[in-house]
Scaffold this active site. Structure first.
Site, PDB file in Angstrom:
ATOM      1  N   TYR A  92      -5.194   6.301 -10.407  1.00  0.00           N
ATOM      2  CA  TYR A  92      -4.294   6.461 -11.544  1.00  0.00           C
ATOM      3  C   TYR A  92      -4.833   5.898 -12.858  1.00  0.00           C
ATOM      4  O   TYR A  92      -4.151   5.949 -13.871  1.00  0.00           O
ATOM      5  CB  TYR A  92      -2.949   5.785 -11.229  1.00  0.00           C
ATOM      6  CG  TYR A  92      -2.058   6.596 -10.328  1.00  0.00           C
ATOM      7  CD1 TYR A  92      -2.441   6.892  -9.028  1.00  0.00           C
ATOM      8  CD2 TYR A  92      -0.829   7.059 -10.769  1.00  0.00           C
ATOM      9  CE1 TYR A  92      -1.631   7.626  -8.193  1.00  0.00           C
ATOM     10  CE2 TYR A  92      -0.009   7.804  -9.938  1.00  0.00           C
ATOM     11  CZ  TYR A  92      -0.415   8.080  -8.658  1.00  0.00           C
ATOM     12  OH  TYR A  92       0.397   8.818  -7.835  1.00  0.00           O
ATOM     13  N   ASP A 114       2.186   6.421  -3.027  1.00  0.00           N
ATOM     14  CA  ASP A 114       3.058   7.446  -3.612  1.00  0.00           C
ATOM     15  C   ASP A 114       3.460   8.459  -2.543  1.00  0.00           C
ATOM     16  O   ASP A 114       4.630   8.812  -2.383  1.00  0.00           O
ATOM     17  CB  ASP A 114       2.281   8.120  -4.750  1.00  0.00           C
ATOM     18  CG  ASP A 114       3.132   9.068  -5.566  1.00  0.00           C
ATOM     19  OD1 ASP A 114       4.362   8.890  -5.589  1.00  0.00           O
ATOM     20  OD2 ASP A 114       2.559   9.997  -6.178  1.00  0.00           O
ATOM     21  N   ASP A 164       7.263   8.865  -0.195  1.00  0.00           N
ATOM     22  CA  ASP A 164       8.113  10.064  -0.128  1.00  0.00           C
ATOM     23  C   ASP A 164       8.431  10.382   1.330  1.00  0.00           C
ATOM     24  O   ASP A 164       9.548  10.794   1.669  1.00  0.00           O
ATOM     25  CB  ASP A 164       7.415  11.278  -0.766  1.00  0.00           C
ATOM     26  CG  ASP A 164       7.689  11.382  -2.262  1.00  0.00           C
ATOM     27  OD1 ASP A 164       7.937  10.338  -2.893  1.00  0.00           O
ATOM     28  OD2 ASP A 164       7.656  12.516  -2.802  1.00  0.00           O
ATOM     29  N   LYS A 178      -8.439   4.656   3.792  1.00  0.00           N
ATOM     30  CA  LYS A 178      -9.233   5.746   4.358  1.00  0.00           C
ATOM     31  C   LYS A 178     -10.687   5.275   4.338  1.00  0.00           C
ATOM     32  O   LYS A 178     -11.585   5.952   3.826  1.00  0.00           O
ATOM     33  CB  LYS A 178      -9.011   7.029   3.529  1.00  0.00           C
ATOM     34  CG  LYS A 178      -9.583   8.293   4.139  1.00  0.00           C
ATOM     35  CD  LYS A 178      -8.917   8.722   5.429  1.00  0.00           C
ATOM     36  CE  LYS A 178      -9.655   9.904   6.042  1.00  0.00           C
ATOM     37  NZ  LYS A 178      -9.191  10.211   7.415  1.00  0.00           N
ATOM     38  N   ASP A 210      -4.133   9.153   7.351  1.00  0.00           N
ATOM     39  CA  ASP A 210      -3.686  10.327   8.115  1.00  0.00           C
ATOM     40  C   ASP A 210      -2.956   9.900   9.387  1.00  0.00           C
ATOM     41  O   ASP A 210      -1.910  10.463   9.745  1.00  0.00           O
ATOM     42  CB  ASP A 210      -4.889  11.235   8.443  1.00  0.00           C
ATOM     43  CG  ASP A 210      -6.064  10.476   9.036  1.00  0.00           C
ATOM     44  OD1 ASP A 210      -6.311   9.332   8.610  1.00  0.00           O
ATOM     45  OD2 ASP A 210      -6.728  11.002   9.948  1.00  0.00           O
TER      46      ASP A 210
HETATM   47  N1  GGG Z   1      11.440   8.149 -11.225  1.00  0.00           N
HETATM   48  C1  GGG Z   1      10.139   8.512 -10.802  1.00  0.00           C
HETATM   49  C2  GGG Z   1       9.416   9.433 -11.738  1.00  0.00           C
HETATM   50  O1  GGG Z   1       9.843   9.675 -12.836  1.00  0.00           O
HETATM   51  N2  GGG Z   1       8.284   9.932 -11.276  1.00  0.00           N
HETATM   52  C3  GGG Z   1       7.462  10.792 -12.056  1.00  0.00           C
HETATM   53  C4  GGG Z   1       6.018  10.350 -12.107  1.00  0.00           C
HETATM   54  O2  GGG Z   1       5.288  10.765 -12.983  1.00  0.00           O
HETATM   55  N3  GGG Z   1       5.605   9.495 -11.190  1.00  0.00           N
HETATM   56  C5  GGG Z   1       4.282   9.029 -11.060  1.00  0.00           C
HETATM   57  C6  GGG Z   1       4.137   8.212  -9.802  1.00  0.00           C
HETATM   58  O3  GGG Z   1       5.039   7.459  -9.461  1.00  0.00           O
HETATM   59  O4  GGG Z   1       3.103   8.301  -9.160  1.00  0.00           O
END
Ligand code: GGG
Length: 348
Positions: free
Chosen positions: A138, A242, A246, A185, A218
């Site tokens: 990032y 990230d 999820d 990894k 993985d």
């Molecule tokens: N509320 C979470 C959000 O707005 N995510 C959009 C975003 O750009 N997230 C980048 C990340 O968390 O990797």
């Protein structure tokens, strides 16, 4: 009764898409709690302004946030904006410039009917992804050659520093109750993988009181689906965190309920936001689930020393979900406002 002394200033950045809808419910719920919080809205920080003025976040806004130290954030992202500099200039800038190096993403089963898993393993889902929040893929280090041609070459470099890896792994061990699983990894990623391995082994050896394990990312994804209740704390880099968060959010009942805290445990600064994004497809339809924003507000309260208020919020969300007084993504029939009102009515 609240005194002047315990009034805490919160900056609210509703952002884009469903961000303003869910953030409004979180603020109304915090106000209903009467927790002595004072809100300042920075609602000019959004895609409309970026499209109009080319400004994502000003230095002045960043300083205002730094001074307050606490942010309730909605979401960033708009289909009209294709330049990644916008989202990077808002959320990633706040995370990096305020050095919010921990992204704390808990996943606790709200109601077992919500998990897509059908076996017993779903019952005990109660884990947290501790995501490194300022480094990895990032940082924006990289470049492209021959852009727009069939010979285009792009490079996005992954940055891992000894400081960055050590402090996130140490944080993970500090919050674990039973175990820490470090996910990387390192069988394929040569240099960063070795750094994560070395730092993790050193930290693990300092914490014999906790169970330690390691999984390749993985395998971690597979094991999360097969046996999610076996995880307590998962510590990993920015991009794997990230993705895995999820997955844990869905296993625990849905992305709409997932909360997160971006924090610096040393300075005490924090930015609290639902894990979900701006969801442009459902904007203005009343379909956005306010639970993720409300539970993020609960994380904020906990970090500000308001534990009983945080627990009250969490109980209220749990009650409304159990009684299906919630949005359609959780099997209810309420719209965003009604779901927020139901949470407020369930506060004890
Ligand atoms: N509320 C979470 C959000 O707005 N995510 C959009 C975003 O750009 N997230 C980048 C990340 O968390 O990797």
């Amino acid at each position: 009764m609240q005194t002047e002394q315990n009034t805490q200033k919160i900056i609210v950045i509703p952002g884009d898409g469903i961000g303003p809808e869910v953030t409004e419910e979180a603020v109304l719920t915090l106000q209903a709690l009467g927790a002595g919080l004072e809100f300042t809205f920075l609602d000019r920080i959004n895609a409309d302004r970026y499209l109009r003025d080319g400004v994502a976040l000003t230095d002045g806004e960043l300083e205002e946030v730094r001074t307050a130290g606490t942010v309730l954030f909605g979401a960033v992202g708009d289909p009209r904006v294709t330049n990644p500099d916008y989202a990077r200039g808002v959320l990633l800038r706040l995370r990096t410039d305020l050095d919010l190096y921990v992204n704390y993403r808990p996943a606790v089963l709200l109601d077992e009917r919500l998990s897509p898993l059908r076996d017993e393993s779903r019952r005990g889902i109660d884990c947290v992804v501790v995501r490194e929040n300022t480094e990895g893929l990032y940082t924006g280090v990289g470049g492209s050659l021959r852009t727009g041609t069939p010979d285009e070459v792009t490079v996005d470099q992954e940055t891992n520093t000894h400081l960055g890896v050590s402090r996130i792994v140490e944080y993970a061990y500090g919050v674990a109750r039973r175990s820490v699983c470090m996910v990387d990894k390192s069988n394929a990623v040569r240099f960063g993988g070795q750094l994560w391995q070395r730092v993790w082994r050193e930290t693990r050896d300092r914490h014999p009181e906790l169970d330690s394990s390691h999984l390749y990312v993985d395998v971690a994804a597979m094991k999360l689906v097969k046996d999610p209740a076996s995880f307590d704390v998962i510590v990993t880099n920015n991009s794997y965190g990230d993705i895995l968060s999820d997955l844990t959010a869905e296993l625990a009942g849905g992305l709409g309920t997932a909360a997160s805290a971006n924090i610096n445990p040393v300075t005490g600064m924090g930015l609290y936001e639902p894990v979900h994004g701006s969801a442009p497809d459902i904007v203005g339809k009343g379909l956005a689930n306010p639970a993720g924003a409300v539970l993020s507000a609960a994380l904020l309260l906990r970090d500000r020393g308001l534990k009983s208020e945080a627990e009250a919020l969490e109980r209220a969300v749990r009650r409304t979900v159990a009684e299906r007084r919630c949005t359609p993504d959780l099997g209810g029939t309420l719209n965003t406002r009604q779901a927020g009102e139901a949470i407020r009515a369930a506060l004890d």
